[in-house]
Write a protein that holds these residues in place. Structure first.
Motif, PDB file in Angstrom:
ATOM      1  N   ALA A 258     -67.827  39.599  18.289  1.00 32.69           N
ATOM      2  CA  ALA A 258     -67.478  38.646  19.342  1.00 32.69           C
ATOM      3  C   ALA A 258     -68.675  38.420  20.253  1.00 32.69           C
ATOM      4  CB  ALA A 258     -66.300  39.174  20.136  1.00 32.69           C
ATOM      5  N   GLY A 259     -68.906  37.157  20.546  1.00 30.99           N
ATOM      6  CA  GLY A 259     -69.983  36.831  21.474  1.00 30.99           C
ATOM      7  C   GLY A 259     -71.338  36.720  20.829  1.00 30.99           C
ATOM      8  N   THR A 260     -71.429  36.973  19.521  1.00 34.32           N
ATOM      9  CA  THR A 260     -72.728  36.883  18.877  1.00 34.32           C
ATOM     10  C   THR A 260     -72.869  35.550  18.155  1.00 34.32           C
ATOM     11  OG1 THR A 260     -71.896  37.778  16.828  1.00 34.32           O
ATOM     12  CG2 THR A 260     -72.717  39.339  18.446  1.00 34.32           C
ATOM     13  N   TRP A 261     -74.081  35.342  17.633  1.00 35.17           N
ATOM     14  CA  TRP A 261     -74.317  34.094  16.934  1.00 35.17           C
ATOM     15  C   TRP A 261     -73.438  33.987  15.698  1.00 35.17           C
ATOM     16  CZ3 TRP A 261     -75.863  34.202  11.901  1.00 35.17           C
ATOM     17  CH2 TRP A 261     -76.408  35.395  11.431  1.00 35.17           C
ATOM     18  N   ALA A 262     -73.061  35.138  15.140  1.00 35.29           N
ATOM     19  CA  ALA A 262     -72.196  35.111  13.949  1.00 35.29           C
ATOM     20  C   ALA A 262     -70.860  34.467  14.287  1.00 35.29           C
ATOM     21  CB  ALA A 262     -71.994  36.524  13.416  1.00 35.29           C
ATOM     22  N   GLN A 263     -70.317  34.851  15.445  1.00 39.37           N
ATOM     23  CA  GLN A 263     -69.035  34.275  15.801  1.00 39.37           C
ATOM     24  C   GLN A 263     -69.177  32.783  16.056  1.00 39.37           C
ATOM     25  OE1 GLN A 263     -67.357  35.020  19.587  1.00 39.37           O
ATOM     26  NE2 GLN A 263     -65.279  34.668  18.892  1.00 39.37           N
TER      27      GLN A 263
ATOM     28  N   ILE B  37     -57.821  29.429  24.860  1.00 42.07           N
ATOM     29  CA  ILE B  37     -58.177  29.318  26.272  1.00 42.07           C
ATOM     30  C   ILE B  37     -58.328  30.686  26.902  1.00 42.07           C
ATOM     31  CG2 ILE B  37     -55.856  29.201  27.242  1.00 42.07           C
ATOM     32  CD1 ILE B  37     -58.794  27.048  28.240  1.00 42.07           C
ATOM     33  N   HIS B  38     -57.636  31.681  26.361  1.00 44.51           N
ATOM     34  CA  HIS B  38     -57.723  32.992  26.986  1.00 44.51           C
ATOM     35  C   HIS B  38     -59.038  33.709  26.691  1.00 44.51           C
ATOM     36  CE1 HIS B  38     -53.139  33.621  27.694  1.00 44.51           C
ATOM     37  NE2 HIS B  38     -53.704  32.801  28.546  1.00 44.51           N
ATOM     38  N   THR B  39     -59.809  33.198  25.728  1.00 44.75           N
ATOM     39  CA  THR B  39     -61.107  33.841  25.527  1.00 44.75           C
ATOM     40  C   THR B  39     -62.008  33.622  26.734  1.00 44.75           C
ATOM     41  OG1 THR B  39     -62.009  31.878  24.475  1.00 44.75           O
ATOM     42  CG2 THR B  39     -61.052  33.543  23.055  1.00 44.75           C
ATOM     43  N   GLY B  40     -61.726  32.575  27.486  1.00 47.61           N
ATOM     44  CA  GLY B  40     -62.493  32.367  28.693  1.00 47.61           C
ATOM     45  C   GLY B  40     -63.870  31.779  28.450  1.00 47.61           C
ATOM     46  N   ARG B  41     -64.168  31.476  27.190  1.00 46.41           N
ATOM     47  CA  ARG B  41     -65.511  30.936  26.927  1.00 46.41           C
ATOM     48  C   ARG B  41     -65.409  29.457  26.606  1.00 46.41           C
ATOM     49  NH1 ARG B  41     -66.576  35.995  24.396  1.00 46.41           N
ATOM     50  NH2 ARG B  41     -65.711  35.288  22.431  1.00 46.41           N
ATOM     51  N   ALA B  42     -66.568  28.804  26.713  1.00 50.80           N
ATOM     52  CA  ALA B  42     -66.591  27.374  26.405  1.00 50.80           C
ATOM     53  C   ALA B  42     -66.238  27.131  24.951  1.00 50.80           C
ATOM     54  CB  ALA B  42     -67.978  26.806  26.703  1.00 50.80           C
ATOM     55  N   SER B  43     -66.600  28.083  24.094  1.00 47.30           N
ATOM     56  CA  SER B  43     -66.284  27.884  22.679  1.00 47.30           C
ATOM     57  C   SER B  43     -64.780  27.820  22.473  1.00 47.30           C
ATOM     58  CB  SER B  43     -66.882  28.997  21.834  1.00 47.30           C
ATOM     59  OG  SER B  43     -66.449  30.246  22.317  1.00 47.30           O
ATOM     60  N   GLY B  44     -64.028  28.544  23.296  1.00 50.68           N
ATOM     61  CA  GLY B  44     -62.575  28.501  23.169  1.00 50.68           C
ATOM     62  C   GLY B  44     -62.037  27.122  23.508  1.00 50.68           C
ATOM     63  N   ILE B  45     -62.564  26.548  24.560  1.00 47.38           N
ATOM     64  CA  ILE B  45     -62.096  25.212  24.940  1.00 47.38           C
ATOM     65  C   ILE B  45     -62.471  24.214  23.853  1.00 47.38           C
ATOM     66  CG2 ILE B  45     -62.265  23.416  26.670  1.00 47.38           C
ATOM     67  CD1 ILE B  45     -62.725  25.475  28.738  1.00 47.38           C
ATOM     68  N   PHE B  46     -63.674  24.376  23.303  1.00 46.35           N
ATOM     69  CA  PHE B  46     -64.095  23.487  22.217  1.00 46.35           C
ATOM     70  C   PHE B  46     -63.134  23.605  21.042  1.00 46.35           C
ATOM     71  CE2 PHE B  46     -66.734  21.071  19.569  1.00 46.35           C
ATOM     72  CZ  PHE B  46     -66.918  21.725  18.376  1.00 46.35           C
ATOM     73  N   ALA B  47     -62.785  24.851  20.700  1.00 51.54           N
ATOM     74  CA  ALA B  47     -61.857  25.052  19.589  1.00 51.54           C
ATOM     75  C   ALA B  47     -60.519  24.392  19.891  1.00 51.54           C
ATOM     76  CB  ALA B  47     -61.668  26.539  19.313  1.00 51.54           C
ATOM     77  N   GLY B  48     -60.017  24.579  21.102  1.00 53.77           N
ATOM     78  CA  GLY B  48     -58.750  23.973  21.462  1.00 53.77           C
ATOM     79  C   GLY B  48     -58.806  22.456  21.367  1.00 53.77           C
ATOM     80  N   ALA B  49     -59.910  21.894  21.845  1.00 50.80           N
ATOM     81  CA  ALA B  49     -60.033  20.435  21.775  1.00 50.80           C
ATOM     82  C   ALA B  49     -60.043  19.965  20.329  1.00 50.80           C
ATOM     83  CB  ALA B  49     -61.311  19.995  22.494  1.00 50.80           C
ATOM     84  N   CYS B  50     -60.735  20.712  19.457  1.00 52.73           N
ATOM     85  CA  CYS B  50     -60.759  20.327  18.041  1.00 52.73           C
ATOM     86  C   CYS B  50     -59.358  20.360  17.447  1.00 52.73           C
ATOM     87  CB  CYS B  50     -61.654  21.267  17.238  1.00 52.73           C
ATOM     88  SG  CYS B  50     -63.388  20.957  17.491  1.00 52.73           S
ATOM     89  N   LEU B  51     -58.585  21.393  17.795  1.00 47.12           N
ATOM     90  CA  LEU B  51     -57.223  21.476  17.273  1.00 47.12           C
ATOM     91  C   LEU B  51     -56.410  20.264  17.714  1.00 47.12           C
ATOM     92  CD1 LEU B  51     -56.265  25.219  17.730  1.00 47.12           C
ATOM     93  CD2 LEU B  51     -57.021  24.068  15.691  1.00 47.12           C
ATOM     94  N   ILE B  52     -56.616  19.860  18.955  1.00 49.76           N
ATOM     95  CA  ILE B  52     -55.813  18.748  19.448  1.00 49.76           C
ATOM     96  C   ILE B  52     -56.248  17.428  18.822  1.00 49.76           C
ATOM     97  CG2 ILE B  52     -55.278  17.460  21.523  1.00 49.76           C
ATOM     98  CD1 ILE B  52     -54.876  19.955  22.939  1.00 49.76           C
ATOM     99  N   ILE B  53     -57.544  17.243  18.662  1.00 48.02           N
ATOM    100  CA  ILE B  53     -58.002  16.027  17.981  1.00 48.02           C
ATOM    101  C   ILE B  53     -57.396  15.978  16.587  1.00 48.02           C
ATOM    102  CG2 ILE B  53     -60.015  14.868  17.015  1.00 48.02           C
ATOM    103  CD1 ILE B  53     -61.652  15.998  19.264  1.00 48.02           C
TER     104      ILE B  53
END
Lengths: 496, 497, 485
Positions: C267-272, C400-416
């Motif tokens: 978590a939090g690395t470039w791999a993730q 959203i609970h990950t608290g990171r921008a990547s989480g919001i990006f993922a959520g937005a992708c799911l909604i699109i």
């Protein structure tokens, strides 16, 4: 010296004597003699392995009464006996499967010669496995070359002759280079036996003198053997040679002859020169690169083939590349992986050639359009083909998967360029193998309602025995590779 | 005292009634029993809402979606008001449709979805939290698409799909907002003034403000707010008039209620007043008000003209909500009722004209007032109301809106004069696009050297006239006696701010 | 116990061709169904009674043992396939009356059940890899069953992509075994020192493993085998490519992430970031490609590719909630998607029509099929209160609970992707109901053509379950949450 310790000697001498005998016998008797002798050889080798595995040390066997360094000696250990057993086993099964169905392909007066040549080849192989000096090695290398040429040339078509010529020329070049290197080495060290040469070379390397000649020796030696075993870029004679010979011949040539040379190289590197010598001259890097390129170009060449036998021949080029990749790593793990691959490839390749021949028997031609649907006509032979193909692709529970495993582990050098090269090569090669082998399998099982005329033949029972034996060997190697590898590792540690 | 499970009755009664119509009468052989059944269900549903309106707030927890999302109903004042408006108007529109759709095909399907939508709308009004609201909102979209596509021509199917896509985009924006807001919420039910936990919000105000805008845009799709208003002018001309009536008059209010709930009951106006979200939102509403009126003025197809008019008028409501000032909010809520009553009447008359006289374009409407006097009188009276001339309800709402615009705080000063100016211009345009129709209808103008045309009467049947008359009467009545409503709204506004 | 569950379908399927049943044979159907049902019942009994399912075989390589062990995650996957396999076989009996060589087909189909049980109950990475490869091989004859050009090309592509990419997973397997951890342990099997010494190598290997096992779940850039494979008969596409095979891929990725490498170190690395990016791109791009696809089964295949990456997004978030969402979606999507494929197959069998533009107005002649399709389509879009919303919500919450921008990006992708899903699925539904039958179908469409009970019963049962799970999803979600380490 107990009796069982003479087994290797028997394995070399017996076929040699039988070869002389069968040359004089009529065909039928000749075949039975050949089959019988090879069977005996296999049983003896198995006994030897059992003995060595149960804790006996390697020993040196004097040939004749002249001790070294003037006389000849062979050295026997766990690794050599395992390899020797495998070679005998595969040879026996191939001969069983291929020797007795020759009628349609050769002129009748050549048949007995075939048996003689096969026995000669077997003897030469065993000699190379057990030999401990360079001179013997060279002699039997030449004997093997000649018998191989004979086997190829026995196929009396124009292509067969051309292929034999090509084979001979390339192999003689290789032998010449090999001979040159032996001469240079003798000049440098004054020995022809491998163990003294090892000490000698060690001190040479330590002192730093004669660095260039040593490099030249290593290069020539590896180059000569590489040419003979069809490492890229010396592989162009392979498709013709393996693609046009008789079934037994192509099985044995592609699976055993090349590998005999590879094992000889392993022996020379490990026992005679020492892996440190090879690494310090960077020859192994060249071998590694050539091996990887061979892996890929062999598969790429196979994809374009329309003849199933040539497809399998090109795949041999790729598999030899695997072995040289292992050798080129320069570590014990790499050599062990290469040895394991010798075993796995021997079984799988012989299996493939023999089953392809069975499919040819029910199809009338080796071309893919004719092979179409042969799976329905000869289902057991097709099943054997599938086992061989899956092994070369590297599906679990086959020998090829185990080879891939060991190569990957050997390549795992934690973060170096070598590791990335090896890994990438394994992945790309797997994908390429899938392409042409899946294509072949699909072709074999497609329904064949295209109006081509096909013979209505059946495959003989002896062929089925051979196919079952080889398939069983492949699967066995895939299911208990750990045990086999344990023998190899132990054998290698006592090899030097 | 009503038991709390009674809240399910106004929701489930029409849904079950609709399912019965849809499943038991697939080919639609018998008209009369079906009409009676649907009519009775409509009337009963309306009656069943009444006890809820007059009893204190009821609460009912239904099931849970996943393991932590409660589906929760509650009838608070806002919900009751919207439920009253929606159920009353929907019922009348349903009766209107008996006459309008007489003799058409696929009627069981239409009535089935009509009834089921009514039930879901009640669920919408009585939603106790944003998840329940979202659920009913999505279901409502799905259930109204068949109403748009009813005619099954390629145009109507395309329009239905456009409606669907826009609505789904809007609902997705809402869902985006909900799940982003979830970490900041202190509970899962609406409360006046917002339910965000102040400690969790601290430091993230900008995020919350952005989320509010997203949700406003999402709900604004249904309410026809720029930039996601494009489905409205396409869907209305191809849908049957009774469907257009409720689409404009009621379904758009679902979007309004959504924004109302999010801004005032979920996030809370205190966080948003004076922020860039309010400015953006207000600008968008004003833009829509102006643009809608302008495009209506230029439109020749009658139903499309009314559609653009809806776009504009609903944004009046949204503007009022965006002022976040008690007076503006009162005006907005008044206009909800006003617009619902008026727009339904307008569409009903347009439908009558289309059905009886087969005219769809405005320039064909010369002298129609002589042929269909009752219809056109209703049209004219409510048009007058919509422009904002007393004594109609439309005047009262516009008055309050203008007052709210003048007295709002927190936004840059120029809005205080820009907003009333735009409202005024729009009113003039409204007069232009509505009253000209009336004038043309009643005073066709004589052509030189042409014989006098004969105006044959083709008035609509009584079942289509009565709802129109009722709605017109109510809009005028409420305009004269708006007191009760105003008191109610002032109480509401005080509660949320 | 586990031995029986694995060997029963394997041997039952393998021995089936010996019966030499005629083409239309009820006995074959009864035998196959008996074998499959028996296996499912045994699995169900074992899961509910808490009987431990374990089986250890021999050690193939040093450090690599073939061992099976069922834990919580296995039980989720096992439960799903045990429920669906008998229903899919039942559907298959009716469907295969229109195809040739049913003996071979059902033999491979049943063997496949056994192999999938192996994948689900694998006790370490080595066994899982072995079962994964065998699954590919066993499904190949099913894909090329029809022996027309399309099927053969599809089989070649499938073999190349999956076997080729599995080599990437192989590299991770070999390296992990060498470093001492081919076993499965919750939270990762390698100790911290090894991570400290070889962190970058391990992270690179993780990305390779993600791609290698994820190819079965159709991640980009290896997605295109899935739509091509819809040339196979529908029972194959329905069960294998919508439920068993692709779910096996996603399941393996979840295992590798949580039980081999461990989310803490990733978590939090470039791999993730890399794997999350891959999964999100797949979600959106495959949905977009589904919109453009006119062939019904291929459209559903692209939809599967996109939805499988929802599961992978949940895994890539590397939180317990993400895994909960992933496993919920595994189950729920499997149920919804299989009905969609069943419906498409029924339409194909009854009318011969394969393209969306050809199925307009089919609600009149095939009301049952279209109704089931519509309900499950609405569920896939994710509209509450149907169950598709439940798993989608958990994934969004986790993002959203990950608290990171990547989480919001993922959520937005799911909604699109949900918007796109609404477009490509609901347009089919509106085509069924709101478009008139085309000229050539009018005569055919005048009568009822709903399929027989063997096809209707599975569809009805599973659709009912989809609806019920929407209202009553608490037990399932609570159970899954309890499994997550």
């Amino acid at each position: 010296m107990s009796l069982w310790q003479s087994i290797p000697f028997a394995c070399i001498l017996l076929p040699l004597a039988a070869a002389a005998l069968t040359a004089a016998l009529p065909t039928r008797r000749a075949r039975y003699v050949a089959g019988f002798v090879l069977l005996v050889q296999t049983v003896l080798s198995a006994l030897l392995v059992a003995r060595m595995a149960s804790g006996n040390e390697s020993y040196v066997y004097m040939m004749g009464h002249y001790p070294a360094p003037w006389g000849n000696e062979i050295r026997v250990g766990l690794l050599e006996s395992v390899i020797g057993l495998f070679f005998s086993l595969v040879m026996t099964l191939s001969v069983l499967g291929g020797l007795f169905v020759l009628e349609q392909e050769l002129l009748s007066d050549r048949h007995s010669l075939m048996s003689a040549l096969l026995l000669l080849l077997s003897s030469a192989l065993q000699a190379q496995v057990y030999t401990n000096d360079l001179f013997t090695a060279y002699v039997f290398v030449e004997i093997m070359t000649i018998s191989a040429v004979g086997l190829i040339a026995a196929h009396d078509t124009g292509r067969g002759q051309v292929a034999a010529m090509r084979y001979m020329i390339m192999n003689l070049i290789g032998s010449a280079l090999f001979l040159l290197s032996i001469i240079l080495l003798y000049d440098l060290t004054g020995h022809l036996l491998m163990s003294p040469i090892h000490d000698s070379v060690g001190s040479l390397r330590g002192s730093g003198a004669y660095r260039l000649p040593l490099t030249v020796v290593v290069a020539l030696m590896c180059g000569g053997l590489a040419i003979k075993s069809a490492l890229w870029p010396f592989h162009t004679w392979v498709p013709d040679a393996y693609g046009t010979s008789t079934p037994a011949a192509s099985a044995i040539l592609s699976s055993l002859v090349s590998e005999g040379y590879v094992f000889l190289m392993v022996k020379l590197i490990w026992r005679m020169l020492g892996p440190e010598t090879i690494v310090s001259t960077h020859v192994n890097d060249v071998i590694l690169v050539f091996g990887i390129i061979g892996m890929i170009s062999g598969s790429v060449g196979a994809i374009r083939q329309v003849n199933i036998k040539r497809l399998i021949a090109w795949s041999s080029v790729a598999q030899i590349g695997y072995m040289y990749m292992g050798i080129g790593l320069g570590t014990a793990a790499g050599l062990e992986a290469a040895c394991f691959h010798i075993l796995s490839h021997a079984a799988a390749k012989a299996l493939l050639f023999l089953s392809a021949n069975s499919l040819h028997a029910v199809s009338g031609s080796y071309r893919m359009e004719y092979i179409r649907g042969s799976g329905r006509r000869a289902p057991l032979a097709a099943a054997a083909f599938i086992v061989g193909a899956l092994s070369l692709v590297g599906i679990p529970f086959t020998a090829g998967f185990a080879s891939k495993w060991f190569f990957a582990q050997a390549g795992l050098a934690y973060g170096s360029l070598r590791m990335i090269l090896v890994f990438a090569a394994l992945v790309i090669s797997t994908a390429l193998n899938v392409v042409y082998f899946m294509g072949a399998i699909i072709r074999i099982f497609s329904p064949a309602d295209d109006g081509l005329s096909r013979p209505d033949k059946r495959v003989g029972p002896l062929r089925y025995v051979a196919l079952a034996g080889l398939a069983g060997l492949t699967v066995l190697l895939g299911c208990i590779p750990g045990q086999i590898m344990a023998w190899i590792t132990e054998g290698l540690s006592r090899f030097g | 005292m009503l038991p709390s499970w009674y809240l399910l009755v106004p929701i489930l009664l029409p849904v079950i009634g609709g399912l019965v119509v849809g499943l038991c009468d697939p080919v639609g052989k018998k008209d009369r029993p079906r009409t009676w059944w649907t009519g009775s269900v409509l009337a009963l549903s309306l009656l069943s809402v009444l006890p809820v309106l007059f009893s204190p707030a009821l609460e009912l927890q239904l099931f849970r979606l996943s393991d932590n999302l409660p589906v929760f109903l509650r009838s608070d004042d806002t919900g009751k008001y919207f439920a009253a408006v929606m159920s009353f108007v929907w019922c009348l529109a349903g009766f209107y449709s008996f006459g309008y759709l007489k003799g058409e095909e696929h009627l069981p399907r239409y009535y089935a979805f009509c009834l089921m939508t009514m039930g879901v709308l009640m669920g919408l009004c009585f939603s106790g939290n944003i998840i329940t609201y979202y659920m009913c909102y999505e279901l409502m979209t799905l259930l109204t698409v068949p109403l748009v596509m009813h005619e099954m021509t390629p145009d109507s199917v395309a329009a239905g799909i456009k409606y669907l896509i826009f609505s789904v985009i809007g609902a997705s924006l809402v869902l985006l907002g909900i799940f982003q807001l979830a970490p900041y919420m202190s509970s899962w039910s609406f409360a006046p003034g917002g339910i965000l936990d102040a400690e969790k919000v601290a430091g993230h105000e900008n995020t919350v403000v952005a989320i509010a805008l997203i949700m406003a845009l999402g709900f604004g799709t249904k309410a026809g707010m720029f930039p996601l208003h494009g489905w409205l002018p396409t869907a209305h001309p191809v849908a049957p008039a009774s469907a257009s009536a409720v689409l404009s008059g009621i379904i758009t209010k679902a979007g309004v209620l959504g924004i109302l709930r999010s801004v005032y009951f979920l996030i809370g106006p205190d966080l948003l007043r004076g922020s860039w979200m309010q400015i953006t939102w207000m600008s968008l509403t004003l833009l829509t008000v102006f643009m809608g009126s302008l495009l209506a003025f230029r439109e020749n197809l009658l139903k499309k003209r009314l559609a653009w008019s809806s776009v504009s008028q609903v944004s009046y409501v949204l503007f009022g909500l965006s002022t976040m000032h008690p007076v503006g909010v009162v005006g907005a809520l008044l206009h909800v009722a006003a617009h619902a009553l008026i727009k339904n009447t307008l569409f009903m008359s347009a439908g009558s004209i289309i059905r009886q006289a087969k005219h769809t374009r405005v320039d064909e409407l010369e002298g129609i007032g002589k042929r269909m006097p009752v219809t056109m009188w209703c049209f004219t009276l409510v048009s007058v109301g919509l422009v904002g001339i007393p004594p109609c309800l439309g005047f009262v709402s516009k008055w309050y809106l203008a007052q709210g615009a003048l007295s709002m705080s927190g936004v840059p000063g120029f809005f205080s004069w820009l907003a009333p100016a735009i409202l005024l211009i729009s009113a003039l345009l409204t007069a232009g696009y509505l009253l000209t129709v009336s004038i043309r209808a009643f005073f066709p103008g004589k052509k030189e050297h042409a014989p006098s045309p004969v105006w044959e009467k083709c008035e609509a049947p009584w079942i289509m006239l009565v709802p129109m008359l009722l709605l017109t009467a109510l809009s005028i009545l409420l305009g004269i006696f708006p007191g009760a409503l105003i008191r109610l709204f002032e109480g509401l506004a005080g509660l949320v701010m | 116990m586990l031995i029986v569950c694995i060997l029963l379908p394997l041997l039952g399927g393998a021995l089936l061709p010996l019966g030499r049943f005629p083409e239309r044979s009820r006995l074959r159907g009864i035998l196959t169904e008996a074998v499959v049902c028996l296996t499912s019942v045994l699995i169900a009994v074992a899961l509910f009674r808490g009987i431990p399912l374990e089986w250890t075989l021999w050690e193939v390589f040093p450090g690599a043992v073939i061992a099976f062990r069922c834990d919580g995650m296995s039980s989720v996957f096992l439960g799903l396939i045990a429920f669906l396999w008998p229903l899919a076989s039942l559907y298959g009996f009716s469907y295969m009356e229109h195809e040739h060589r049913p003996n071979a087909f059902f033999a491979w189909y049943t063997i496949c059940y056994g192999i999938t049980v192996c994948v689900a109950s694998a006790g370490n990475l080595f066994t899982m890899y072995l079962a994964f490869e065998c699954l590919t091989l066993i499904t190949l004859p099913l894909v090329w069953h029809k022996w027309n050009e399309e099927s053969v090309a599809a089989a070649r592509k499938y073999a190349l992509y999956v076997l080729g990419a599995a080599a990437l997973g192989f590299l991770a397997l070999v390296s992990l075994t060498a470093l001492g951890g081919a076993d499965f342990r919750p939270g990762g099997v390698l100790p911290a020192e090894i991570w400290a010494a070889h962190g970058d190598l391990l992270r690179a290997l993780y990305v390779l493993a993600f791609l290698g096992f994820g190819v079965k779940a159709a991640v980009l850039p290896f997605s295109s085998w899935l739509p091509t494979a819809s040339a196979a008969p529908t029972p194959v596409t329905a069960l294998l490519h919508a439920v068993a095979v692709v779910n096996a891929g996603a399941f393996c990725v979840a295992r590798v992430t949580w039980f081999s490498f461990g989310p803490e170190m990733l978590a939090g690395t470039w791999a993730q970031t890399a794997v999350l990016l891959i999964a999100c791109c797949t979600v959106v791009i495959c949905s977009a490609l589904a919109v453009r696809e006119n062939h019904l089964k291929r459209r559903l295949a692209w939809s599967t590719a996109s939805n499988l990456s929802y599961i992978l997004v949940g895994v890539a978030l590397m939180t317990g909630e993400g895994l909960t969402g992933a496993l919920s979606h595994l189950v729920i999507h499997g149920l919804m998607k299989i009905v969609l494929f069943f419906a498409a197959g029924a339409i194909l069998v009854r009318s011969g029509k394969e393209y969306v533009s050809e199925v307009r107005g089919f609600a009149r002649p095939m009301p049952f099929v279209c109704a089931c399709f519509s309900v499950c389509a609405v569920a896939v879009v994710g509209i509450p209160p149907l169950s598709g919303f439940v798993s989608k919500w958990i994934l969004l919450e986790a993002a959203i609970h990950t608290g990171r921008a990547s989480g919001i990006f993922a959520g937005a992708c799911l909604i699109i992707s949900s918007v796109l899903t609404a477009v490509y699925l609901l347009s089919v539904v509106t085509a069924f109901y709101f478009r008139p039958l085309s000229e050539e179908n009018r005569a055919w469409g005048a009568e009822h053509h709903d399929p027989d009970l063997r096809m209707k019963l599975p569809m009805a049962l599973i659709t009912a379950l989809v609806v019920i799970l929407g209202f009553w999803s608490e037990p399932l979600v609570t159970f899954i949450r309890s499994l997550v380490p």
